[in-house]
Write a protein that holds these residues in place. Structure first.
Motif, PDB file in Angstrom:
ATOM      1  N   GLN A  15       2.399 -10.121  11.138  1.00  0.00           N
ATOM      2  CA  GLN A  15       2.082 -10.756  10.037  1.00  0.00           C
ATOM      3  C   GLN A  15       2.508 -10.522   8.515  1.00  0.00           C
ATOM      4  OE1 GLN A  15       0.174 -10.416  13.195  1.00  0.00           O
ATOM      5  NE2 GLN A  15       0.890 -12.242  13.910  1.00  0.00           N
ATOM      6  N   ALA A  16       3.249  -9.566   8.663  1.00  0.00           N
ATOM      7  CA  ALA A  16       3.595  -9.157   6.785  1.00  0.00           C
ATOM      8  C   ALA A  16       3.819  -9.973   6.211  1.00  0.00           C
ATOM      9  CB  ALA A  16       4.208  -7.748   7.004  1.00  0.00           C
ATOM     10  N   ASN A  17       3.765 -10.177   4.994  1.00  0.00           N
ATOM     11  CA  ASN A  17       4.386 -10.917   3.823  1.00  0.00           C
ATOM     12  C   ASN A  17       4.943 -10.314   2.821  1.00  0.00           C
ATOM     13  OD1 ASN A  17       1.731 -10.348   2.352  1.00  0.00           O
ATOM     14  ND2 ASN A  17       1.119 -12.144   2.816  1.00  0.00           N
ATOM     15  N   ALA A  18       5.322 -10.783   2.015  1.00  0.00           N
ATOM     16  CA  ALA A  18       6.602 -10.350   0.919  1.00  0.00           C
ATOM     17  C   ALA A  18       5.395  -9.288  -0.148  1.00  0.00           C
ATOM     18  CB  ALA A  18       6.649 -11.205   0.090  1.00  0.00           C
ATOM     19  N   ASP A  19       3.916  -9.422  -0.156  1.00  0.00           N
ATOM     20  CA  ASP A  19       2.919  -8.535  -1.059  1.00  0.00           C
ATOM     21  C   ASP A  19       2.838  -7.623  -0.501  1.00  0.00           C
ATOM     22  OD1 ASP A  19       3.286 -10.845  -2.821  1.00  0.00           O
ATOM     23  OD2 ASP A  19       0.979 -11.446  -2.037  1.00  0.00           O
ATOM     24  N   ASP A  20       2.172  -8.111   1.507  1.00  0.00           N
ATOM     25  CA  ASP A  20       2.663  -6.101   2.340  1.00  0.00           C
ATOM     26  C   ASP A  20       3.612  -5.378   2.045  1.00  0.00           C
ATOM     27  OD1 ASP A  20       0.004  -7.535   2.649  1.00  0.00           O
ATOM     28  OD2 ASP A  20       0.652  -8.528   4.617  1.00  0.00           O
ATOM     29  N   ARG A  21       4.851  -6.058   2.233  1.00  0.00           N
ATOM     30  CA  ARG A  21       6.203  -5.336   2.042  1.00  0.00           C
ATOM     31  C   ARG A  21       5.804  -4.323   0.758  1.00  0.00           C
ATOM     32  NH1 ARG A  21      10.929  -6.336   5.448  1.00  0.00           N
ATOM     33  NH2 ARG A  21      10.150  -7.202   7.662  1.00  0.00           N
ATOM     34  N   ALA A  22       5.813  -5.290   0.186  1.00  0.00           N
ATOM     35  CA  ALA A  22       6.107  -4.637  -1.438  1.00  0.00           C
ATOM     36  C   ALA A  22       4.388  -3.300  -1.841  1.00  0.00           C
ATOM     37  CB  ALA A  22       5.082  -5.741  -2.804  1.00  0.00           C
ATOM     38  N   LEU A  23       3.917  -3.691  -1.387  1.00  0.00           N
ATOM     39  CA  LEU A  23       2.296  -2.554  -1.331  1.00  0.00           C
ATOM     40  C   LEU A  23       3.234  -1.318  -0.406  1.00  0.00           C
ATOM     41  CD1 LEU A  23      -0.143  -1.875  -1.683  1.00  0.00           C
ATOM     42  CD2 LEU A  23      -0.951  -2.990  -0.080  1.00  0.00           C
ATOM     43  N   ALA A  24       3.570  -2.011   0.927  1.00  0.00           N
ATOM     44  CA  ALA A  24       4.470  -0.190   1.701  1.00  0.00           C
ATOM     45  C   ALA A  24       5.470   0.240   0.723  1.00  0.00           C
ATOM     46  CB  ALA A  24       4.986  -1.115   2.619  1.00  0.00           C
ATOM     47  N   GLU A  25       6.673  -0.355   0.308  1.00  0.00           N
ATOM     48  CA  GLU A  25       7.423  -0.362  -0.639  1.00  0.00           C
ATOM     49  C   GLU A  25       6.349   0.883  -1.918  1.00  0.00           C
ATOM     50  OE1 GLU A  25      10.192  -2.819  -1.950  1.00  0.00           O
ATOM     51  OE2 GLU A  25      10.237  -3.388  -0.386  1.00  0.00           O
ATOM     52  N   GLY A  26       5.580  -0.249  -2.748  1.00  0.00           N
ATOM     53  CA  GLY A  26       4.754   1.062  -3.513  1.00  0.00           C
ATOM     54  C   GLY A  26       3.893   2.779  -2.872  1.00  0.00           C
ATOM     55  N   LEU A  27       3.911   2.296  -1.676  1.00  0.00           N
ATOM     56  CA  LEU A  27       3.003   3.841  -0.999  1.00  0.00           C
ATOM     57  C   LEU A  27       4.415   4.263  -0.984  1.00  0.00           C
ATOM     58  CD1 LEU A  27       0.679   1.401   0.605  1.00  0.00           C
ATOM     59  CD2 LEU A  27      -0.414   3.138  -1.044  1.00  0.00           C
ATOM     60  N   ARG A  28       5.443   4.644  -0.680  1.00  0.00           N
ATOM     61  CA  ARG A  28       6.422   5.199  -0.167  1.00  0.00           C
ATOM     62  C   ARG A  28       7.175   5.339  -1.516  1.00  0.00           C
ATOM     63  NH1 ARG A  28      11.377   2.604   0.559  1.00  0.00           N
ATOM     64  NH2 ARG A  28      11.192   1.848  -1.637  1.00  0.00           N
ATOM     65  N   ASP A  29       7.099   4.839  -2.582  1.00  0.00           N
ATOM     66  CA  ASP A  29       7.716   5.120  -4.044  1.00  0.00           C
ATOM     67  C   ASP A  29       6.129   5.895  -4.067  1.00  0.00           C
ATOM     68  OD1 ASP A  29       9.262   3.486  -3.666  1.00  0.00           O
ATOM     69  OD2 ASP A  29       8.769   2.508  -4.533  1.00  0.00           O
ATOM     70  N   GLN A  30       5.206   6.248  -3.716  1.00  0.00           N
ATOM     71  CA  GLN A  30       4.826   7.123  -4.349  1.00  0.00           C
ATOM     72  C   GLN A  30       4.859   8.776  -3.691  1.00  0.00           C
ATOM     73  OE1 GLN A  30       0.672   4.666  -4.237  1.00  0.00           O
ATOM     74  NE2 GLN A  30       0.637   4.989  -6.793  1.00  0.00           N
ATOM     75  N   ALA A  31       4.778   8.200  -2.276  1.00  0.00           N
ATOM     76  CA  ALA A  31       5.643   9.688  -1.506  1.00  0.00           C
ATOM     77  C   ALA A  31       6.013  10.231  -2.368  1.00  0.00           C
ATOM     78  CB  ALA A  31       5.575   8.993   0.098  1.00  0.00           C
ATOM     79  N   VAL A  32       7.649   9.551  -2.458  1.00  0.00           N
ATOM     80  CA  VAL A  32       8.603  10.328  -3.042  1.00  0.00           C
ATOM     81  C   VAL A  32       8.286  11.313  -4.080  1.00  0.00           C
ATOM     82  CG1 VAL A  32      10.712   9.802  -3.656  1.00  0.00           C
ATOM     83  CG2 VAL A  32      10.065   8.719  -1.754  1.00  0.00           C
ATOM     84  N   VAL A  33       7.685  10.310  -5.247  1.00  0.00           N
ATOM     85  CA  VAL A  33       7.169  11.116  -5.953  1.00  0.00           C
ATOM     86  C   VAL A  33       6.655  12.097  -6.280  1.00  0.00           C
ATOM     87  CG1 VAL A  33       5.919  10.856  -8.562  1.00  0.00           C
ATOM     88  CG2 VAL A  33       7.128   8.560  -7.584  1.00  0.00           C
ATOM     89  N   ALA A  34       5.263  11.673  -5.129  1.00  0.00           N
ATOM     90  CA  ALA A  34       4.936  13.868  -4.461  1.00  0.00           C
ATOM     91  C   ALA A  34       5.973  14.753  -3.738  1.00  0.00           C
ATOM     92  CB  ALA A  34       3.469  13.358  -3.730  1.00  0.00           C
ATOM     93  N   LEU A  35       6.649  14.413  -3.268  1.00  0.00           N
ATOM     94  CA  LEU A  35       7.728  14.962  -2.698  1.00  0.00           C
ATOM     95  C   LEU A  35       8.391  15.670  -3.911  1.00  0.00           C
ATOM     96  CD1 LEU A  35       8.526  13.620   1.287  1.00  0.00           C
ATOM     97  CD2 LEU A  35       6.955  15.261   0.284  1.00  0.00           C
TER      98      LEU A  35
END
Length: 581
Positions: free
Chosen positions: A335-355
């Motif tokens: 049931q993930a919508n566009a906002d959920d995917r955008a949030l997931a991408e933001g979390l992914r990007d923050q993990a990349v920034v941390a690494l």
């Protein structure tokens, strides 16, 4: 279309419809009169009708006039002018009833017909017109009654004989006609009121439904806004953690936990290639069965783990030669919508920034360690090595003096002892990254003059010349110039076999220049040919590194001996003028 135009159009349509409904009602008396005359003609002898007084015109003429009048009213209605038709219809009936009332007298039935235009005015025009006609009818009846009291009979003709012969029949027909016309008018008015009431109820229901929809929409938007605010706060907290010098082992689990809570997934993994760096819940941190092949873009796929089969949203990111994966698994992914995917991408990007921050921090630390090693090696060479070289030279001179001139041995020993103390101080300064000891007590010019006054070799003559206004330079610039001077003098003692060295310090408009010239053997030609690629001459390499660090230039040449030319721009450009010491 504006609301005003819409309301005006609806009123026009309503008035047109009402007029068309009123026309048959207005024709009821005419129809009843015609039917009554025809019935009486059939029932009564013909001679009784021949005894009636002669009237102007014929019934056919009246019928033609009525037909033309009704046609004109319909035409005005069709042309969108119902107001004109309403005034004409009300005016026509007012004129007819008033004429009949005046000609028949106050004691006749015809004044009662004034009820019809009064009702029609209120129905077709407005309530003011109805009140106005009621006032006029009252004045008319009052005038007829007054005239009767004064003995004036306004009736021009006697009523037909049939009225006297059959008064009950005439009264019955008249009142029935009047009753039905009033009932018809009332029915029409009640129908309009009922339709208006139904429309009002329908509008009220529509408004209630609209209010309910608006409340639901406001609640949905409020919930969505609260969710977005919560997600924004979570992202802000993670960003704040990234801005602090926190360990990656704390940041990545925080990202995994926030993904679990914000997206309502069952499991969260943050992986680097095939290594799990963080997970939520923590029991899945060492999950061995989550193996994801490199994928080029975000996709929903099925994965297996020791917890079972999962529908997962996999978000990849290529970090240099490694792939970072954020894996979100659970029933909520479907049931993930566009906002959920955008949030997931933001979390992914923050993990990349941390690494990436971890990698950059490691690189900075390695570079700092390398620079510190290089600095220590350079300082040891410029201080300890030179100081020890001078001590060795002085001790050798002491040995020779003990053989040939014992009285001079004490001088060499004292100089060797001073050099040993200075070398010890320089070693401590290098360890603690402090400025040169000579610069602690003197300016740059005085420090160079102090070096020249105590050369490593007693027979070496060193001259110092200061050109321009002496300025206080940046600490790193002064330290670099002093170290370069020390290295150049050490090279003269060790390699050049020179007897004289001249040091010239020139303070220009935008830079300071240092010229060191000796009369020795000069530099080897291979050094001059490959000045930028020196590998076996550590002292010269250290000189070039120091100059490069402060943005200056170094040039080596031979002019009847070795020449070292250093030029350094002022840093900062606005320097503080000091007095010569």
């Amino acid at each position: 279309m504006s609301n005003k135009l819409k309301i005006d159009r609806e009123q026009t349509q309503w008035r047109s419809s009402t007029i068309l409904r009123s026309l048959p009602i207005m024709l009821i008396p005419i129809a009843v009169a015609i039917i009554s005359v025809l019935w009486l003609r059939m029932k009564l002898p013909a001679e009784q009708f021949n005894q009636q007084p002669q009237r102007d015109g014929t019934p056919i003429t009246a019928i033609v006039v009525i037909i033309m009048f009704v046609s004109a009213l319909i035409i005005f209605v069709r042309l969108g002018r119902p107001t004109i038709s309403a005034f004409a219809l009300v005016g026509f009936w007012t004129l007819i009833t008033t004429s009949l009332a005046v000609r028949s007298g106050i004691t006749s039935f015809f004044p009662a017909l004034l009820v019809l235009p009064i009702c029609a005015a209120g129905l077709l025009i407005d309530r003011s017109a109805s009140i106005g006609l009621a006032v006029l009818a009252s004045l008319l009846v009052t005038s007829l009654a007054w005239a009767k009291l004064q003995g004036y009979d306004l009736a021009r003709q006697a009523p037909p004989s049939v009225f006297n012969r059959y008064p009950w029949l005439v009264s019955t027909v008249f009142w029935i006609t009047l009753f039905w016309m009033v009932a018809s008018m009332t029915w029409l008015l009640a129908g309009n009121l009922q339709r208006a009431l139904q429309q009002s109820r329908a509008h009220a229901q529509d408004l209630e439904q609209l209010r309910s929809q608006l409340e639901q929409r406001v609640q949905a938007q409020t919930a969505e806004l609260a969710q977005r605010t919560h997600r924004a706060e979570a992202l802000y907290n993670i960003s704040s953690a990234l801005a602090l010098p926190a360990d990656i082992t704390q940041i990545l689990p925080l990202i995994a936990e926030q993904a679990h809570q914000l997206l309502h997934v069952d499991y969260t993994w943050i992986m680097l290639n095939h290594q799990c760096l963080a997970a939520y819940p923590h029991a899945a941190a060492h999950e061995p069965n989550v193996q994801i092949e490199p994928i080029p873009a975000t996709k929903v796929m099925s994965i297996s783990s020791k917890f079972g089969e999962h529908t997962a949203l996999v978000l990849p990111f290529q970090l240099e030669h490694d792939q970072v994966l954020l894996i979100l698994a659970g029933a909520a992914i479907a049931q993930a919508n566009a906002d959920d995917r955008a949030l997931a991408e933001g979390l992914r990007d923050q993990a990349v920034v941390a690494l990436n921050n971890q990698r950059l921090l490691a690189q900075v630390r390695d570079k700092a360690m390398l620079e510190e090693r290089t600095r220590l090696a350079r300082d040891i060479h410029d201080t300890l090595a030179q100081g020890l070289t001078g001590i060795v030279i002085q001790l050798g001179a002491t040995q020779r003096a003990l053989v040939y001139s014992p009285s001079e041995s004490s001088t060499h020993l004292a100089l060797a002892s001073r050099m040993a103390r200075e070398a010890l101080a320089e070693a401590r300064a290098s360890v603690w990254n402090l400025r040169a000891p000579l610069l602690d007590a003197h300016s740059l010019t005085k420090a160079i003059q102090e070096l020249a006054a105590h050369p490593m070799r007693p027979d070496l003559q060193v001259d110092v010349q200061i050109d321009g206004q002496a300025l206080r330079l940046d600490l790193h610039d002064e330290t670099a110039l002093l170290r370069i001077t020390q290295e150049a003098l050490a090279n003269v003692v060790k390699h050049s076999k020179a007897e004289h060295v001249s040091i010239q310090l020139i303070y220009g408009a935008s830079s300071v220049e240092l010229l060191i010239h000796d009369n020795g053997t000069g530099f080897d030609q291979t050094i001059l040919t490959n000045q930028m690629q020196m590998t076996n001459h550590f002292g010269l390499i250290g000189m070039r590194e120091r100059v490069a660090q402060i943005g200056g230039s170094l040039e080596l040449s031979n002019q009847q001996g070795a020449v070292v030319h250093v030029q350094i721009p002022y840093n900062p450009p606005q320097t503080v003028l000091v007095e010569m010491e």
